[in-house]
Design a protein around this motif. Structure first.
Motif, mmCIF file in Angstrom:
data_model
loop_
_atom_site.group_PDB
_atom_site.id
_atom_site.type_symbol
_atom_site.label_atom_id
_atom_site.label_comp_id
_atom_site.label_asym_id
_atom_site.label_seq_id
_atom_site.Cartn_x
_atom_site.Cartn_y
_atom_site.Cartn_z
ATOM 1 N N ASP A 177 0.828 -1.020 0.119
ATOM 2 C CA ASP A 177 0.078 0.067 -0.066
ATOM 3 C C ASP A 177 0.926 1.086 0.134
ATOM 4 N N LEU A 178 2.055 1.287 0.644
ATOM 5 C CA LEU A 178 2.964 2.289 0.758
ATOM 6 C C LEU A 178 3.680 2.550 -0.842
ATOM 7 N N ALA A 179 3.552 1.639 -1.431
ATOM 8 C CA ALA A 179 4.179 1.458 -2.690
ATOM 9 C C ALA A 179 3.283 2.029 -3.642
ATOM 10 N N ALA A 180 2.032 1.749 -3.610
ATOM 11 C CA ALA A 180 0.730 2.215 -4.267
ATOM 12 C C ALA A 180 0.805 3.487 -4.277
ATOM 13 N N ALA A 181 0.767 4.034 -2.860
ATOM 14 C CA ALA A 181 0.663 5.656 -2.582
ATOM 15 C C ALA A 181 1.736 6.418 -3.453
ATOM 16 N N ASP A 182 2.662 5.890 -3.903
ATOM 17 C CA ASP A 182 3.908 6.596 -4.437
ATOM 18 C C ASP A 182 4.074 6.045 -6.151
ATOM 19 N N VAL A 183 2.917 5.107 -6.269
ATOM 20 C CA VAL A 183 2.940 4.798 -7.739
ATOM 21 C C VAL A 183 3.276 5.896 -8.933
ATOM 22 N N PHE A 219 -3.028 -0.821 -2.936
ATOM 23 C CA PHE A 219 -2.547 -1.714 -3.966
ATOM 24 C C PHE A 219 -3.804 -2.702 -4.551
ATOM 25 N N ALA A 220 -4.816 -3.009 -3.482
ATOM 26 C CA ALA A 220 -5.761 -3.814 -4.197
ATOM 27 C C ALA A 220 -6.516 -3.092 -5.018
ATOM 28 N N PHE A 221 -6.669 -1.635 -5.171
ATOM 29 C CA PHE A 221 -7.184 -0.966 -6.316
ATOM 30 C C PHE A 221 -6.557 -1.180 -7.502
ATOM 31 N N ASN A 222 -5.233 -1.132 -7.451
ATOM 32 C CA ASN A 222 -4.241 -1.499 -8.707
ATOM 33 C C ASN A 222 -4.716 -2.812 -9.166
ATOM 34 N N CYS A 223 -4.717 -3.689 -8.365
ATOM 35 C CA CYS A 223 -5.060 -5.058 -8.971
ATOM 36 C C CYS A 223 -6.259 -4.949 -9.667
ATOM 37 N N LEU A 224 -7.469 -4.552 -9.009
ATOM 38 C CA LEU A 224 -8.718 -4.576 -9.607
ATOM 39 C C LEU A 224 -8.616 -3.632 -10.778
ATOM 40 N N LEU A 225 -7.987 -2.549 -10.993
ATOM 41 C CA LEU A 225 -7.888 -1.642 -12.096
ATOM 42 C C LEU A 225 -7.293 -2.592 -13.300
ATOM 43 N N ALA A 226 -6.305 -3.269 -13.155
ATOM 44 C CA ALA A 226 -5.777 -4.225 -14.124
ATOM 45 C C ALA A 226 -6.557 -5.373 -14.648
ATOM 46 N N LEU A 227 -7.630 -5.887 -13.582
ATOM 47 C CA LEU A 227 -8.615 -6.808 -13.931
ATOM 48 C C LEU A 227 -9.415 -6.221 -14.802
ATOM 49 N N ALA A 228 -10.174 -5.122 -14.469
ATOM 50 C CA ALA A 228 -11.065 -4.424 -15.348
ATOM 51 C C ALA A 228 -10.440 -4.174 -16.580
ATOM 52 N N VAL A 239 5.889 -5.061 -10.590
ATOM 53 C CA VAL A 239 6.813 -4.004 -10.359
ATOM 54 C C VAL A 239 7.057 -3.672 -8.876
ATOM 55 N N PRO A 240 5.863 -3.290 -8.185
ATOM 56 C CA PRO A 240 5.861 -2.805 -6.925
ATOM 57 C C PRO A 240 6.197 -3.916 -5.913
ATOM 58 N N GLY A 251 12.885 -6.509 -3.216
ATOM 59 C CA GLY A 251 14.208 -6.140 -3.749
ATOM 60 C C GLY A 251 14.806 -4.857 -3.159
ATOM 61 N N ASP A 252 14.141 -3.917 -2.644
ATOM 62 C CA ASP A 252 14.733 -2.676 -1.972
ATOM 63 C C ASP A 252 14.087 -2.070 -0.998
ATOM 64 N N GLY A 253 13.039 -2.694 -0.306
ATOM 65 C CA GLY A 253 12.172 -2.012 0.641
ATOM 66 C C GLY A 253 11.481 -0.663 -0.092
ATOM 67 N N ASP A 254 11.321 0.124 0.731
ATOM 68 C CA ASP A 254 10.489 1.466 0.279
ATOM 69 C C ASP A 254 11.553 2.583 0.189
ATOM 70 N N ALA A 255 13.003 2.290 -0.117
ATOM 71 C CA ALA A 255 14.012 3.163 -0.382
ATOM 72 C C ALA A 255 13.810 3.523 -1.978
ATOM 73 N N ASP A 256 13.959 4.686 -2.141
ATOM 74 C CA ASP A 256 14.124 5.387 -3.234
ATOM 75 C C ASP A 256 12.772 4.754 -4.412
ATOM 76 N N LEU A 257 11.645 4.851 -3.744
ATOM 77 C CA LEU A 257 10.451 4.245 -4.404
ATOM 78 C C LEU A 257 10.143 5.031 -5.902
ATOM 79 N N ALA A 258 10.283 6.227 -5.775
ATOM 80 C CA ALA A 258 9.931 6.892 -7.086
ATOM 81 C C ALA A 258 10.718 6.462 -8.405
#
Length: 498
Positions: A356-362, A403-412, A449-450, A456-463
């Motif tokens: 979810d933290l990654a999804a916030a920075d997507v 992140f759940a929204f990203n999965c639903l969007l991809a499915l749609a 990728v998230p 592979g690298d945690g939440d470091a340099d997510l952008a």
């Protein structure tokens, strides 16, 4: 002049505009002006060094000029030195990025200086490849319809990929500007094939394969992208009159697979240590109420919980030296990829929070950790560019942060394009089939990728690590809009239906 004459005059003017300034040229000109102003008009803009530049600089004969101020994080450095003699530095990774850097060095030596490197030559190389990809992408999205609505599509291409959060990368030693252009080339090549833009197919297939290979090898973390790009290539088997080339296509897919494998296997030990450390400090130790307890259960000394959110190259005081022998022997040798996967498999709630933290920075594509101005500009340290960042700011602020929204969007989206796949398969057409596999492959980047970045690298340099996520979903967004506007979402293009 009568109303009829005015209408005929307007029609002739419109025809001339479409002929002299078609949508692809329109998009390229606007992107050229925006990116050119940002990167080449003094005082220039770019991205400051976050500590990663040395991997690219020294192996390509570039070094920090002696006697000059070199700023990490706060300011863009414009001038560097060029080595004159033997270069003892070797790359820590297998990468295609040196191809672009060496071209920039060559141009710099030919037209500027043999001893001083100006970062704008890196910008010139990135700028040229970028404009070519913008042209092909816009052409693929708008062909063959000659309507004014295609200028809306071209404008959207400029709004999305002309955004300064993307073009700031040009004046830097990051691999992201090459990744952007190569991703656009690969996407456009398949779409142009689907829309039968050119009589000969093999140049577009070759463009797709070459762009994909260079993209996979541009950064070590791109190795898994080989699988996504192979998914896209599956659609090529449905091309008519392509049986003779199918053996070559299978060979090309094997090349992509082997390239991904080599990119992963040939990651340097130093790079593995950096990633392992930051996976631990920025991943395993975060989004948990009691990291010490979690470590004890996983067989790691609880004292390492003190390293929470600590960077490998710490900006300030660190609790322990990350690259010291003690950490390497007692922690990094134990916390390998298998250990991390096993840890997250037994801590799914924590892993979900990290996703979810990654999804916030997507959709936050602008790198916040470094400044975008040269010191001579008079800007305060670390100041960020706001010029032409409307799309990235709006997308970053309003895109759902789950992140759940990203999965639903991809499915749609898969379901939407599956309809076109079915209709064209039944009708004996292939545009919807190629387009379906194109969308499917790029959506796997959007979803996986998230996951790979967190492991592979945690939440470091997510952008930076999530860079392919916004690029892939932005491309699908543009494709969806263009298909809706040109009435080809559910089936191949029909001349009378647009």
């Amino acid at each position: 002049m009568s109303v009829g004459q005015l209408k005929r005059l307007g029609a002739r003017c419109g025809t001339q505009i479409k002929r002299l300034l078609p949508p692809p040229v329109f998009a390229v000109l606007l992107c050229a002006l925006l990116a050119g102003f940002l990167c080449f008009v003094p005082p220039i803009n770019g991205l400051a060094d976050n500590g990663d530049f040395y991997r690219v600089m020294y192996t390509n004969g570039i070094y920090k000029l002696l006697g000059t101020d070199y700023h990490y994080f706060d300011y863009v450095t414009q001038k560097f030195g060029l080595m004159k003699y033997y270069n003892e530095y070797r790359s820590v990774n297998f990468s295609s990025q040196p191809l672009f850097v060496r071209l920039a060095v060559l141009l710099n030596k030919l037209f500027y200086s043999k001893t001083v490197f100006d970062i704008r030559w890196m910008g010139v190389v990135n700028y040229a490849f970028y404009l070519g990809s913008i042209y092909l992408l816009t052409d693929a999205l708008t062909y063959p319809v000659k309507r004014w609505r295609n200028y809306v599509i071209a404008g959207l291409v400029v709004l999305v990929f002309g955004d300064s959060s993307f073009t700031l990368y040009f004046n830097s030693f990051f691999a992201e500007p090459q990744m952007l252009s190569l991703t656009l080339y690969a996407f456009a090549a398949i779409l142009l094939l689907a829309r039968q833009r050119y009589r000969r197919r093999w140049p577009l297939v070759l463009l797709y394969v070459v762009s994909s290979v260079l993209l996979i090898t541009s950064k070590s973390q791109n190795a898994p992208l080989a699988l996504s790009l192979i998914v896209v290539a599956i659609g090529l088997f449905f091309l008519p009159r392509f049986k003779a080339q199918r053996v070559a296509l299978i060979g090309a897919m094997l090349v992509l697979l082997v390239t991904g494998g080599l990119t992963y296997i040939l990651i340097g030990k130093e790079f593995v240590d950096i990633n392992s450390y930051q996976t631990f400090s920025h991943g395993v130790l975060t989004q948990t109420d009691d990291p010490s307890k979690a470590l004890a259960k996983s067989g790691v000394d609880q004292q390492y919980a003190l390293m929470q959110n600590q960077d490998y190259y710490a900006k300030q005081f660190a609790t322990i030296r990350a690259n010291g022998p003690y950490v390497k022997h007692n922690l990094l040798n134990q916390v390998d990829f298998g250990w991390v996967v096993k840890y997250y498999a037994t801590h799914l709630k924590q892993f979900g929070r990290l996703l979810d933290l990654a999804a916030a920075d997507v959709m936050i594509t602008q790198v916040k950790a470094v400044g975008d101005y040269v010191q001579a500009s008079g800007a305060p340290p670390g100041k960020q560019v706001t010029f032409f960042t409307l799309y990235s700011q709006v997308a970053g602020a309003f895109f759902p942060q789950k992140f759940a929204f990203n999965c639903l969007l991809a499915l749609a989206l898969i379901m939407v394009y599956a309809v076109g796949f079915y209709n064209d398969l039944k009708a004996g057409a292939f545009e919807g089939i190629l387009r379906f596999f194109l969308v499917l492959g790029y959506l796997t980047m959007f979803i996986f990728v998230p996951v790979i970045s967190i492991i592979g690298d945690g939440d470091a340099d997510l952008a930076k690590h999530l860079f392919m996520v916004p690029v892939s979903i932005d491309l699908i967004f543009l494709l969806f809009v263009s298909d809706c506007l040109n009435h080809r979402l559910w089936h191949a293009y029909r001349k009378g239906g647009a």
